[in-house]
Design a protein around this motif. Structure first.
Motif, short mmCIF file in Angstrom:
data_model
loop_
_atom_site.label_atom_id
_atom_site.label_comp_id
_atom_site.label_asym_id
_atom_site.label_seq_id
_atom_site.Cartn_x
_atom_site.Cartn_y
_atom_site.Cartn_z
N GLN A 1 20.82 1.44 50.49
CA GLN A 1 21.97 2.17 50.04
C GLN A 1 22.11 1.97 48.37
O GLN A 1 21.56 1.08 47.66
N VAL A 2 22.33 3.16 47.57
CA VAL A 2 22.01 3.41 46.27
C VAL A 2 23.40 3.75 45.92
O VAL A 2 24.10 4.80 46.41
N PRO A 3 24.28 2.94 44.99
CA PRO A 3 25.51 3.36 44.39
C PRO A 3 25.33 4.52 43.33
O PRO A 3 24.24 4.81 42.76
N TYR A 4 26.37 4.96 42.89
CA TYR A 4 26.64 5.76 41.77
C TYR A 4 25.77 7.22 42.22
O TYR A 4 25.08 7.79 41.01
N THR A 5 25.68 7.58 43.31
CA THR A 5 24.89 8.76 43.60
C THR A 5 25.72 9.61 44.77
O THR A 5 26.22 8.89 45.61
N GLN A 6 25.73 11.17 44.56
CA GLN A 6 26.45 11.57 45.39
C GLN A 6 25.45 12.42 46.50
O GLN A 6 25.81 13.05 47.50
N VAL A 7 24.18 12.25 46.16
CA VAL A 7 22.87 12.89 46.98
C VAL A 7 22.49 12.07 47.80
O VAL A 7 22.11 10.84 47.35
N VAL A 8 22.03 12.23 49.06
CA VAL A 8 21.50 11.32 50.02
C VAL A 8 20.05 12.13 50.43
O VAL A 8 20.11 13.13 50.74
N HIS A 9 19.20 11.41 50.65
CA HIS A 9 17.74 11.74 50.88
C HIS A 9 17.51 11.10 52.32
O HIS A 9 17.65 9.96 52.39
N CYS A 10 17.06 12.01 53.21
CA CYS A 10 16.50 11.34 54.40
C CYS A 10 15.40 12.21 55.09
O CYS A 10 15.08 13.50 54.66
N GLY A 11 14.50 11.54 55.70
CA GLY A 11 13.44 12.05 56.23
C GLY A 11 12.69 11.50 57.56
O GLY A 11 13.04 10.24 57.84
N LEU A 12 12.47 12.30 58.67
CA LEU A 12 11.95 11.81 59.79
C LEU A 12 10.14 11.94 59.41
O LEU A 12 9.73 12.94 59.20
N MET A 13 9.61 10.65 59.64
CA MET A 13 8.15 10.81 59.35
C MET A 13 7.49 10.13 60.50
O MET A 13 7.91 9.08 61.23
N LEU A 14 6.42 11.09 60.93
CA LEU A 14 5.76 10.56 62.05
C LEU A 14 4.25 10.16 61.69
O LEU A 14 3.58 10.64 60.77
N ASP A 15 3.63 9.17 62.53
CA ASP A 15 2.46 8.62 62.32
C ASP A 15 1.32 9.26 62.85
O ASP A 15 0.66 8.85 63.69
N MET A 16 1.26 10.76 62.57
CA MET A 16 0.40 11.33 63.05
C MET A 16 -0.17 12.50 61.85
O MET A 16 0.96 12.91 61.14
N GLY A 17 -1.21 12.94 62.01
CA GLY A 17 -1.65 14.20 60.86
C GLY A 17 -2.94 14.66 61.26
O GLY A 17 -3.47 14.75 62.50
N SER A 18 -3.49 15.40 60.43
CA SER A 18 -4.73 16.39 60.72
C SER A 18 -5.83 15.36 61.24
O SER A 18 -6.59 16.24 61.92
N ARG A 19 -5.86 14.14 60.79
CA ARG A 19 -7.22 13.45 61.23
C ARG A 19 -6.87 13.01 62.79
O ARG A 19 -7.97 12.86 63.40
N ASP A 20 -6.01 13.34 63.27
CA ASP A 20 -5.77 13.01 64.81
C ASP A 20 -5.87 14.25 65.64
O ASP A 20 -5.73 14.33 66.96
N GLU A 21 -6.26 15.34 65.07
CA GLU A 21 -6.64 16.69 65.74
C GLU A 21 -7.98 16.49 66.24
O GLU A 21 -8.98 15.79 65.92
N LYS A 22 -8.27 17.03 67.52
CA LYS A 22 -9.55 17.28 68.08
C LYS A 22 -10.38 18.35 67.38
O LYS A 22 -9.75 19.26 66.84
N PRO A 23 -11.61 18.21 67.46
CA PRO A 23 -12.20 19.42 67.01
C PRO A 23 -11.90 20.80 66.99
O PRO A 23 -12.11 21.85 66.24
N ASN A 24 -11.43 21.09 68.48
CA ASN A 24 -10.80 22.21 68.57
C ASN A 24 -9.45 22.66 68.07
O ASN A 24 -8.76 23.59 68.45
N GLN A 25 -8.84 21.47 67.55
CA GLN A 25 -7.41 21.62 67.07
C GLN A 25 -7.34 21.64 65.60
O GLN A 25 -6.19 21.61 65.04
N LEU A 26 -8.13 21.92 64.73
CA LEU A 26 -8.29 21.81 63.35
C LEU A 26 -6.96 22.75 62.63
O LEU A 26 -7.07 23.96 62.91
N GLY A 27 -6.09 22.23 62.16
CA GLY A 27 -5.09 22.68 61.33
C GLY A 27 -3.76 23.00 62.25
O GLY A 27 -2.84 23.05 61.87
N LEU A 28 -3.89 22.14 63.51
CA LEU A 28 -2.71 22.11 64.44
C LEU A 28 -1.55 21.47 63.81
O LEU A 28 -0.45 21.81 63.97
N ALA A 29 -1.71 20.27 63.20
CA ALA A 29 -0.74 19.44 62.80
C ALA A 29 -0.05 20.17 61.78
O ALA A 29 1.24 20.14 61.57
#
Length: 410
Positions: free
Chosen positions: A19-47
Motif C-alpha cells: 500500500q502506497v499513500p498519496y497516489t490515485q494510480v494502482v499498478h497490478c500485474g499477473l506474472m508467471l514463472d515461465m518464459g522462452s527458456r521453457d520452450e521445446k526446440p519445436n516451440q521457439l517463440g511460443l511464449a
C-alpha cells in the motif's frame, strides 16, 4: 509506506501487495514463472506468441473490448515476455482497480486464441522480427545470447524464428500453456493506495476458482561453455560489438557484489569506468554499457558498444585494459565508498517508481520467495569488501573466457 504483504489462495496463486499513500494510480500485474527458456526446440517463440494472442479474444470478450476495457478510462494494459517470465500488467486510477484485476485474470486464464486472429498476429510478430533485425543494437544482443548459451534455450531468440512463428497452431499454444502452467508459480502483484483487505477480496473474487495446476517440468542448466569470437559483415555504418560470458546465478552469494562491480565498470552512470575512458577520454563511442542478468541456474555478463570500424581494435583493447586495472588494483577506501553510495542511490530511486516496484516484487517472490527491503540490501552492500570485488573481477574478467560478436560494416 507499508512493507509488502502476501496472501496465498488455495490454488497456490499468491497475492503480493504494497500500500502506497498519496497516489490515485494502482499498478497490478499477473506474472508467471515461465518464459522462452521453457520452450521445446519445436516451440521457439511460443511464449512470446502467447503474450500477443492473450489480447486477441477470451470466452467473453473480443479483441476490441479487451483493448478498450481500460484505455477507455485512461488506464494502460501491457505485457512482456523474458527468458524466464511472462507478465500481463495494468495501471489504472484506483477507482478502476477491480476492473483491471478482472481483465488480467480474463486474458491470462480464459483466452481462446481465435483462428482468424492467429493468422493476423503471425504477421505482426514477423514485422516485429524485421524491426529488430533492422536495428543492429537489438540484433546484436539477440545473436550474442546464442553464442554465450550455445545449444540451450537461454540462447534462443525470445521472438522465435520466422519458420517457427509461421507454423504455430492454436493447439500448440494450448499445449504449451497446459505443460507449463503452475498456479504455485503465479503472483498477482499490486501496488497503490488500496488496502490489503480490499486487494485480497478482489483477487479472491477473480482468481480463487482458477483450478490448481502443478507442472513437473524442470529447467535444465546450460552445458559447458566454450568462448567464441565471431565477426559478421553487415550493411551498416558502424562496427557493433558485444563482449561477455556466462556469470553467477540468482542465488549465488556473489550476485550482489558482481552487480556492484558491473555498475562501476559499465553501468548506467556517466562516471562508469568504460564511459569515462572510451567516451570522455578518447571519444570512441557515443555510449557503452555493461549489464549483468542473473537467471535461475546461471547468469549473463554483456558489454555492448558501437564505434567507427577504424577504432574497433583500440576500443576492445581499452576495455581489456580497464578489466586488467580492476584485476590488479583493489579499490581504495574512498573509491569503494563512492561505488556503494552510487548503487544505493540508484536502487532507492528505482524503488520510487510504483510500477517498477510492482514488477520487481512479483519477480522477486517467484525467484527467491521474498522481497528484500532496501535496508537489508543496503546492509549487504555496506559489508562488501574490496578484496571480495577483486576476487570476483579476476574470476569474471578472465580474458580467455570472453566471447566476442562483432557486426562489421561491409
Amino acid at each position: 509506506m507499508t512493507e509488502y504483504q502476501i496472501h496465498t489462495l488455495p490454488n497456490g496463486i499468491r497475492i503480493a501487495h504494497r500500500q502506497v499513500p498519496y497516489t490515485q494510480v494502482v499498478h497490478c500485474g499477473l506474472m508467471l514463472d515461465m518464459g522462452s527458456r521453457d520452450e521445446k526446440p519445436n516451440q521457439l517463440g511460443l511464449a512470446h506468441f502467447w503474450e500477443h494472442m492473450a489480447f486477441k479474444g477470451t470466452k467473453k470478450r473480443k479483441s476490441y473490448h479487451i483493448i478498450n476495457r481500460l484505455e477507455s478510462v485512461g488506464g494502460e494494459l501491457n505485457a512482456y515476455t523474458t527468458k524466464e517470465k511472462i507478465c500481463f500488467y495494468a495501471s489504472v486510477l484506483d477507482a478502476h482497480f477491480e476492473k483491471s484485476v478482472e481483465l488480467l485474470a480474463d486474458i491470462t486464464f480464459d483466452s481462446v486464441f481465435p483462428e482468424n486472429q492467429l493468422e493476423k498476429e503471425r504477421g505482426v510478430i514477423l514485422e516485429e522480427m524485421s524491426m529488430y533485425q533492422d536495428s543492429p543494437e537489438d540484433a546484436l544482443q539477440d545473436d550474442f545470447d546464442e553464442i554465450v548459451f550455445a545449444n540451450h534455450q537461454l540462447g534462443a531468440n525470445i521472438l522465435g524464428t520466422q519458420e517457427s512463428v509461421k507454423g504455430f497452431t492454436r493447439k500448440e499454444l494450448q499445449d504449451f500453456i497446459a505443460e507449463n502452467m503452475d498456479t504455485e508459480k503465479i503472483v498477482l502483484s499490486i501496488v497503490g493506495n488500496i488496502s490489503f483487505n480490499k486487494a485480497v477480496k478482489v483477487a479472491e473474487k477473480y482468481l480463487k476458482d482458477i483450478p490448481a495446476k502443478k507442472s513437473d517440468l524442470q529447467r535444465t542448466p546450460p552445458s559447458e561453455y566454450t568462448p567464441q569470437q565471431i565477426t559478421i559483415p553487415k550493411k551498416i555504418t558502424q562496427a557493433h560489438c558485444a563482449i561477455g560470458r556466462p556469470s553467477y546465478a540468482m542465488l549465488d552469494e556473489r550476485r550482489l557484489p558482481f552487480f556492484m562491480l558491473v555498475n562501476l565498470f559499465g553501468g548506467p552512470g556517466m562516471n562508469s569506468r568504460l564511459n569515462m575512458t572510451l567516451r570522455e577520454k578518447y571519444g570512441l563511442v557515443y555510449g557503452i554499457d555493461a549489464t549483468y542478468s542473473p537467471f535461475t541456474d546461471t547468469g549473463f555478463l554483456g558489454i555492448y558498444f558501437a564505434t567507427d570500424k577504424s577504432n574497433l581494435d583500440k576500443a576492445n583493447a581499452l576495455i581489456l585494459k580497464e578489466m586488467q586495472l580492476l584485476k590488479e588494483k583493489p579499490l581504495g577506501k574512498l573509491q569503494l565508498h563512492t561505488v556503494k553510495e552510487q548503487l544505493m542511490g540508484q536502487l532507492a530511486m528505482a524503488e520510487e517508481s510504483n510500477q517498477s516496484f510492482m514488477l520487481m516484487m512479483a519477480k522477486s517472490i517467484l525467484d527467491v520467495g521474498k522481497v528484500e527491503s532496501l535496508e537489508s540490501i543496503f546492509t549487504e552492500i555496506k559489508n562488501i569488501e574490496a578484496a571480495q570485488l577483486q576476487e570476483i573481477t579476476n574470476d569474471m574478467f578472465d580474458e580467455s573466457q570472453l566471447s566476442y560478436l562483432t557486426f562489421l560494416p561491409e
